[in-house]
Scaffold this motif. Sequence first.
Motif, PDB file in Angstrom:
ATOM      1  N   ASP A  17       0.859  -1.199   0.000  1.00 32.66           N
ATOM      2  CA  ASP A  17       0.000   0.000   0.000  1.00 32.66           C
ATOM      3  C   ASP A  17       0.890   1.243   0.000  1.00 32.66           C
ATOM      4  O   ASP A  17       2.023   1.211   0.504  1.00 32.66           O
ATOM      5  N   ALA A  18       0.375   2.357  -0.526  1.00 33.94           N
ATOM      6  CA  ALA A  18       1.038   3.653  -0.331  1.00 33.94           C
ATOM      7  C   ALA A  18       0.825   4.162   1.091  1.00 33.94           C
ATOM      8  O   ALA A  18       1.592   4.997   1.583  1.00 33.94           O
ATOM      9  N   HIS A  19      -0.246   3.638   1.722  1.00 38.23           N
ATOM     10  CA  HIS A  19      -0.707   4.145   3.015  1.00 38.23           C
ATOM     11  C   HIS A  19      -0.681   3.039   4.063  1.00 38.23           C
ATOM     12  O   HIS A  19      -0.966   1.883   3.737  1.00 38.23           O
ATOM     13  N   ASP A  49      -3.321  -3.261  -1.864  1.00 36.85           N
ATOM     14  CA  ASP A  49      -3.981  -2.003  -2.254  1.00 36.85           C
ATOM     15  C   ASP A  49      -3.295  -1.533  -3.530  1.00 36.85           C
ATOM     16  O   ASP A  49      -2.070  -1.326  -3.556  1.00 36.85           O
ATOM     17  N   ASP A  75      -3.068   1.170  -4.933  1.00 36.49           N
ATOM     18  CA  ASP A  75      -2.309   2.426  -4.903  1.00 36.49           C
ATOM     19  C   ASP A  75      -0.897   2.260  -4.339  1.00 36.49           C
ATOM     20  O   ASP A  75      -0.120   3.221  -4.312  1.00 36.49           O
TER      21      ASP A  75
HETATM   22 MN    MN Z   1      -3.709   3.119  -0.219  1.00 37.83          MN
END
Ligand code: MN
Length: 261
Positions: A111-113, A189, A191
């Motif tokens: 994930d980026a997050h 995810d 992203d």
């Molecule tokens: Mn994300």
Amino acid sequence: MSKKITLQGILFDEKSSYLRGPALAPPLIRKAYHSESANYFAENGMEILPELWNDKGDFEIKDYFDIEKITSKNLQSGHPLITLGGDHSITYQLLQAHYKKYGAVTILHIDAHADLYDNFEGDKYSHACPFARIMENKLANRLVQIGIRTLSKHQAEQADKFGVEIIQMKDFDSHQLPVFKNPIYLSLDIDGLDPAFAPGVSHHEPGGLTTREVLKIIQSINVPIIGADIVEYNPTRDQNEMTAMVSAKLLKEIAAKMLAH
Ligand code: MN
Ligand code: MN
């Protein structure tokens, strides 16, 4: 029982903090998967034909907490499950269902997050929060995150509190991937990829993983994958359905890895 993989689509994006759209994703990932532009061969040489899928179809979700019930029912087939989302909030419910079958698992989260907010804009079930809920409910015995490039002070504190192992994107080295001792659940995810490779996401976060790096992470997993999700593909942001095809490719590679063990 011959080995198959159960597939379910969760048409839910009500816990998205910025844009709706991921509820539209599952049928488009399926369409890309079966596109005549490609074949069914994964890179390990396995052909992931339609008959290897125990496809339960897509589920309209009226109540967030129904996701766990639907997932528990679909896990009864005895096959490993891959879920197409949907926003990332669904992963807390997916893990509740997996916990009942498998107990606490190791999670690999791309994930980026970090998605570790205690709450986001007052919602404890926001797509920014699932891994806080998973860790405080002890649904995972280890959480490894890769691709993170938005770590806020609060989320860094949450990671410390829960003992999360974060490989931030700035430190990522594809020659030093994590090694696992126990079977894992993979939460992907979209992203986590760079928006250059996967523009069809709600949150464009530059400086991310290449498609090849994500493939290498999947192909390098050294233990069985007991379950997986692919979330946050947002078709309303896509170009020429290229992110649908990226998602379909990753689905095929995850399936090949699952079936190879
Ligand atoms: Mn994300
Ligand atoms: Mn996420």
